[in-house]
Each structure stands twice: as structure tokens, then as C-alpha cells.
Write a protein that holds these residues in place. Structure first.
Motif, short mmCIF file in Angstrom:
data_model
loop_
_atom_site.label_atom_id
_atom_site.label_comp_id
_atom_site.label_asym_id
_atom_site.label_seq_id
_atom_site.Cartn_x
_atom_site.Cartn_y
_atom_site.Cartn_z
N LEU A 88 63.42 25.29 12.50
CA LEU A 88 62.96 24.90 13.75
C LEU A 88 61.55 24.60 13.78
O LEU A 88 60.98 23.61 14.33
CB LEU A 88 63.24 25.83 14.89
CG LEU A 88 62.58 25.70 16.25
CD1 LEU A 88 63.65 24.47 17.01
CD2 LEU A 88 62.92 26.77 17.49
N TYR A 89 60.96 25.28 12.92
CA TYR A 89 59.56 25.18 12.64
C TYR A 89 59.26 23.67 11.99
O TYR A 89 58.15 22.87 12.45
CB TYR A 89 58.79 26.36 12.11
CG TYR A 89 57.28 26.51 12.19
CD1 TYR A 89 56.78 26.86 13.53
CD2 TYR A 89 56.45 26.34 11.56
CE1 TYR A 89 55.36 27.08 13.71
CE2 TYR A 89 55.18 26.18 11.61
CZ TYR A 89 54.73 26.66 12.92
OH TYR A 89 53.26 26.87 13.14
N ALA A 90 59.91 23.54 10.90
CA ALA A 90 59.69 22.55 9.97
C ALA A 90 60.19 21.32 10.88
O ALA A 90 59.33 20.22 10.78
CB ALA A 90 60.57 22.59 8.88
N ALA A 91 61.25 21.24 11.40
CA ALA A 91 61.71 19.98 12.14
C ALA A 91 60.52 19.82 13.44
O ALA A 91 60.27 18.80 13.89
CB ALA A 91 62.99 20.26 12.72
N GLY A 92 60.26 20.89 14.51
CA GLY A 92 59.42 20.73 15.30
C GLY A 92 58.12 20.12 14.98
O GLY A 92 57.27 19.59 15.83
N ASN A 93 57.41 20.51 13.90
CA ASN A 93 56.31 19.89 13.45
C ASN A 93 56.11 18.60 12.80
O ASN A 93 55.34 17.87 13.43
CB ASN A 93 55.67 21.05 12.10
CG ASN A 93 54.77 22.14 12.66
OD1 ASN A 93 53.72 21.82 13.31
ND2 ASN A 93 55.36 23.26 12.55
N GLU A 94 56.94 18.32 11.95
CA GLU A 94 56.90 17.09 11.01
C GLU A 94 57.33 16.16 11.81
O GLU A 94 56.76 14.68 11.61
CB GLU A 94 57.99 17.50 9.90
CG GLU A 94 57.31 18.33 8.79
CD GLU A 94 55.91 17.78 8.33
OE1 GLU A 94 55.60 16.93 7.72
OE2 GLU A 94 54.93 18.82 8.69
N THR A 95 58.58 15.90 12.55
CA THR A 95 59.04 14.71 13.24
C THR A 95 58.15 14.22 14.55
O THR A 95 57.88 13.20 14.60
CB THR A 95 60.46 14.83 13.85
OG1 THR A 95 60.49 16.20 14.48
CG2 THR A 95 61.40 15.04 12.57
#
Length: 395
Positions: A233-240
Motif C-alpha cells: 500500500l505504501y509503495a503503490a500509494g506513493n509512486e503512482t
């Protein structure tokens, strides 16, 4: 690279990734089922094919990985990484997330998102320019998702930088394997703290969650499952979302008439966000493994083959969109493939749209015009994300 008689598409090639649209168009027209011999994968590029494959999880499986390098290395999918699962495991894990990240909780973030926009943008009013990503776009989603998950602000920048660096391709070739197995590791201290100090956040909800697993056993999530949930969740919410903000800045600079229309009529902001999502997909490449052989365009895609879904190409398919290579903030979009389709529809779509809308409203409120300094712009090259790491704008 493509020649008059040969099509070559390689998701790891930096030159192709800088502008993949010419080769994607050739693939749609000449090789709608494309095969890459070097890395042994198939690819679908037309909207109708990507849409159909996205809904048929029984055949186009996510259970062996979400990155091409995962499939090819035989890397085991970490437990709790539900985007790399198929039903019924996927459904059980996604249901837990839906209880943790409710529409009410997402909508309640709007005042905080506007406060954060003001914090990062007001300092540049009256100045000559700033980096839209480094000074704004990379910070906003980091702070929003950090608050939602329950990550202390003093730890957020290091975590964000680690995510980006882990995703970045070091060379224009397939890595030996992905770093997905360590996606949850950095969050272990926060999980331990939340076990002792529960709060109204994602971590605490996951700690308290109970579900029935695929063996019929009612249980809570293991620490490893929780950490992989959080890492995902943290990776997807940040990067995209950071890439979305960058693309909005770039496209509206490239199309000042479109930007002027949005400034004159702020009701166009949501459609400008949606058109950006269609036109420049932050994650334009998805991967599936064939659970059964399929006949496509007179060829057999064998069982266990790796198949790439080019959502970025599908969104530029003239079979699905009128003048697809034209950026039009007034475009009426029935649907696009940016957030996927079917059981794997992006769980964070509502939050991404909310952040994108507020970011654009607050940006245009302060800066009705800008140019991009391309000499300082930098695309980040990864195996699934596409967008700017640096995007200096001149006011």
C-alpha cells in the motif's frame, strides 16, 4: 529498435521507455499478439484484448507474480501481497483491506490534503519556479499514505526514497529478480509499536483483523502478511500518485490552451485528471502468467507463459478512443485501463483521483501558467512504473 520490417518491444529498454507509443502503435496494428524472444514473453496491446485478459483471472493469473522478473526468476510471492494472488485468497485479503481503507476514511482526508498542498506550494508563490516532483509531487502522496497507514512523518522520506530506489532499474535489462520479497521489511518497527499502541489507522486495523483463509481456518494476519500489506500500500500509494502529478504538470505545460481552459473553468479539473490518467499511465505495464493455453490471433500462447498487458497502449488505441493521441481535458471517457479491470481493479483508485484533483486545483489556484525546464527533467525507469523523478517548472 523497430525497423520497417521488424517490431521490437522491450520493457527494460530505456530508449523505448522514453517514448513507447510509436512501437505500441505498431504492435496494435501489426502484432496485436507480440512475442519477445529475448525475455520469452507475450504481450497484448489492444484495448479489447487487455480488457478481456484483465477480467479473466482464471486464465490470466496473477498468482505467480506481478513483475516480469518475478515470473522469470521463479520468485515466490510474499504472503499478504494480494495483488499477486487470485481468488479465493485474493478476495479474502482484499476484503480485509476494504475494511481498513473505507470510502469514509478516504474522503475524510480532503482537508488534510489541501493543508499539505498549501504547505508545499505556498513557499513558491512569487518565485521563479521549483521542481514539481522533488518539491511537491513526491511529498504529497507520501504524507497522505503515511497518515493513512500510521507511519511517523520523520520516517516517511527515507521510506519513500527506499521504495523508489528499489524500483529503479540499474541497467537496461531484466534484473535477476525483483526486490518484492523485502517490500515489508522496513515497516517492522512501526508494526511492533502499533501492537503496543493501537490507533485509528491501517496498521491497527490489520492487527485486529480476523478472516477465514483458503484452508477454512479463521485467524488473524501474521506479521509477515501485515508487513507485506503495508509495504504494498505504501509503495503503490506513493509512486503512482507522484507520477500522476508529474504527468499533469508536463501535459498542461505542453498544452497551454488546455491548461487555460481548466483555469477558466475549474469544473474541468476532474476530467483533466482523468484524461491525464488515460493519456500517460503511471503504471503502463502489468504481467500475468497463463493458467491455461489460449488461441489468440492464430497463435497458441502456452500454459505457464508470461504475458504482458500493456495498459498504456490500450489507452491510446484508436479502436477504443477517438483521436487517442490528442490530449483533451474535455474528453468524455467511458472507461480506461489505467486502474485495471475486474477483480484486480486498483484498490487505491479513489484516493489517487482525490489526490490528483486536489493537487491540480491547488496548483492552478497559485500558478495559472508554467513551463517545463526539460534540461533538468528526468524520467525514472522501472519495470512497471513510468513517470518523472525530476520535473523543474519555470513560473
Amino acid at each position: 529498435m523497430s525497423t520497417a520490417t521488424e517490431i521490437y518491444y522491450d520493457p527494460y529498454d530505456f530508449e523505448i521507455d522514453s517514448d513507447p507509443y510509436p512501437v505500441w502503435k505498431r504492435m496494435r496494428d501489426e502484432a496485436p499478439l507480440y512475442y519477445n524472444e529475448r525475455y520469452d514473453f507475450y504481450a497484448l496491446s489492444r484495448f479489447s484484448d487487455v480488457e478481456a485478459a484483465s477480467t479473466s483471472w482464471q486464465t490470466y493469473s496473477s498468482a505467480k507474480g506481478i513483475l516480469l522478473e518475478m515470473l522469470k526468476s521463479g520468485q515466490k510471492v510474499p504472503p499478504g501481497l494480494f495483488i499477486a494472488e487470485d481468488p479465493p485468497e485474493h478476495d479474502a485479503h482484499r476484503l480485509i483491506l476494504s475494511r481498513a481503507v473505507t470510502p469514509r476514511r478516504v474522503l475524510a482526508l480532503e482537508p488534510r490534503i489541501r493543508e499539505l498542498c498549501a504547505e508545499y506550494l505556498d513557499r513558491h508563490v512569487g518565485g521563479g519556479g521549483f521542481d514539481l516532483i522533488a518539491d511537491f509531487g513526491a511529498h504529497l502522496p507520501m504524507r497522505v499514505i503515511g497518515a493513512l497507514v500510521g507511519i511517523p512523518e520523520e520516517s516517511q522520506i527515507d521510506l519513500r526514497d527506499n521504495i523508489e530506489e528499489s524500483a529503479r532499474l540499474k541497467a537496461a535489462e531484466m534484473p535477476g529478480e525483483s526486490k518484492i520479497n523485502t517490500i515489508g521489511t522496513p515497516y517492522a518497527p512501526f508494526l511492533a509499536y502499533r501492537r503496543e499502541h493501537p490507533a485509528d489507522d491501517f496498521l491497527s486495523t490489520l492487527i485486529a483483523a480476523r478472516f477465514t483463509d483458503h484452508d477454512g481456518v479463521e485467524r488473524g494476519l501474521t506479521d509477515e502478511e501485515i508487513l507485506n500489506y503495508v509495504g504494498m500500500l505504501y509503495a503503490a500509494g506513493n509512486e503512482t500518485t507522484a507520477r500522476l502529478i508529474g504527468w499533469m504538470g508536463k501535459l498542461l505545460a505542453d498544452h497551454p490552451d488546455q491548461r487555460a481552459a481548466v483555469v477558466a473553468d475549474p469544473s474541468l479539473v476532474p476530467s483533466a485528471v482523468e484524461e491525464t490518467l488515460r493519456y500517460e499511465v503511471p503504471s503502463p505495464i502489468q504481467v500475468r502468467s497463463m493458467a491455461a493455453p489460449v488461441e489468440l490471433y492464430g497463435r497458441t500462447v502456452p500454459q505457464d507463459a508470461a504475458l504482458v498487458l500493456l495498459t498504456g497502449s490500450a489507452n491510446r488505441d484508436e479502436r477504443a478512443f477517438d483521436a487517442p493521441d490528442t490530449f483533451d481535458v474535455r474528453r468524455k471517457i467511458d472507461r480506461h485501463m489505467t486502474f485495471g479491470y475486474g477483480v484486480h481493479y486498483c484498490f487505491g483508485a479513489a484516493l489517487a483521483r482525490l489526490e490528483g484533483r486536489i493537487a491540480l486545483e491547488e496548483l492552478l489556484k497559485r500558478f495559472p501558467s508554467w513551463d517545463v525546464d526539460l534540461s533538468g527533467a528526468e524520467l525514472i525507469h522501472t519495470s512497471t512504473l513510468r513517470g518523472y523523478h525530476k520535473l523543474p517548472i519555470v513560473l
